[in-house]
Design an enzyme around this catalytic site. Structure first.
Site, PDB file in Angstrom:
ATOM      1  N   HIS A 136       0.833  -1.204   0.000  1.00  0.00           N
ATOM      2  CA  HIS A 136       0.000   0.000   0.000  1.00  0.00           C
ATOM      3  C   HIS A 136       0.869   1.255   0.000  1.00  0.00           C
ATOM      4  CE1 HIS A 136      -3.533   2.490   1.308  1.00  0.00           C
ATOM      5  NE2 HIS A 136      -2.548   3.225   1.822  1.00  0.00           N
ATOM      6  N   GLU A 137       1.844   1.318   0.906  1.00  0.00           N
ATOM      7  CA  GLU A 137       2.680   2.516   1.030  1.00  0.00           C
ATOM      8  C   GLU A 137       3.587   2.693  -0.182  1.00  0.00           C
ATOM      9  OE1 GLU A 137       1.759   4.611   3.105  1.00  0.00           O
ATOM     10  OE2 GLU A 137       0.701   3.364   4.564  1.00  0.00           O
ATOM     11  N   HIS A 140       1.815   4.315  -2.992  1.00  0.00           N
ATOM     12  CA  HIS A 140       1.750   5.774  -2.877  1.00  0.00           C
ATOM     13  C   HIS A 140       2.937   6.440  -3.567  1.00  0.00           C
ATOM     14  CE1 HIS A 140      -1.717   6.924  -0.522  1.00  0.00           C
ATOM     15  NE2 HIS A 140      -1.454   6.021   0.408  1.00  0.00           N
TER      16      HIS A 140
END
Length: 188
Positions: A136-137, A140
């Site tokens: 997820h990170e 980003h």
């Protein structure tokens, strides 16, 4: 202490591909790292949740993420170098898309190469919720949001509705094999 405003869906910085960090020991990187840590700790204190933030979420388009689970963990220039053969679905959430959950598929096990804030290289293999969090990170840092990975017919839900109907313990689906080695056909 510097607490930053979390950038929300629609802010162009969330769609930018972040620049690699040339010197993880620089004062500029330390300022962003401190901002990530202070901001995540503030969010956890206010909302009782949160495990990680990426630099673009606080307005810094550099390849830095901060994870705080058992202890503080900064990853500069993280890259996924291997994924296992199993995936699982998860109802993902994000401070940049508040109050929504989105069903996505993530690799169950990943290996990540990164540098710490002294510039030392590391490689780590993680599974389950930590694998999901790092994916997820790292997304980003490439301008990818959880909504871009939505799966299924009804992949988005308000957090309040999800908790009312499903509870907080059913966010993770079971592991499923993404591929299987081919077996020779048996004739007989």
């Amino acid at each position: 202490m510097t607490v930053h405003r979390v950038r929300l869906l629609g802010d162009p910085i969330l769609r930018a591909k972040c620049e690699p960090i040339k010197n993880p020991r620089s004062a500029a990187v330390r300022i962003v790292a401190d901002g990530l840590q202070d901001t995540l700790r503030d969010l956890k204190a206010r909302f009782g949740m949160g495990r990680g933030l990426a630099a673009p979420q606080i307005g810094a388009p550099i390849r830095l993420i901060y994870i705080e689970k058992d202890e503080p963990w900064f990853l500069a220039n993280p890259e996924i170098v291997d994924v296992g053969g199993q995936d699982f679905s998860v109802w993902d959430d994000c401070f940049s898309v508040p109050n929504l959950l989105c069903r996505v598929v993530r690799a169950h096990r990943i290996t990540v190469r990164y540098q710490d804030l002294t510039g030392e290289p590391h490689e780590v293999t993680v599974e389950n919720d930590m694998a999901e969090l790092l994916q997820h990170e790292i997304d980003h840092l490439d301008g990818v949001l959880m909504l871009d990975r939505a799966i299924g017919l009804d992949p988005i839900c308000y957090r309040e509705e999800w908790n009312k109907h499903h509870g907080t313990d059913k966010r993770y689906g079971r592991k499923e094999t993404r591929w299987a080695p081919s077996k020779p056909a048996v004739v007989g």
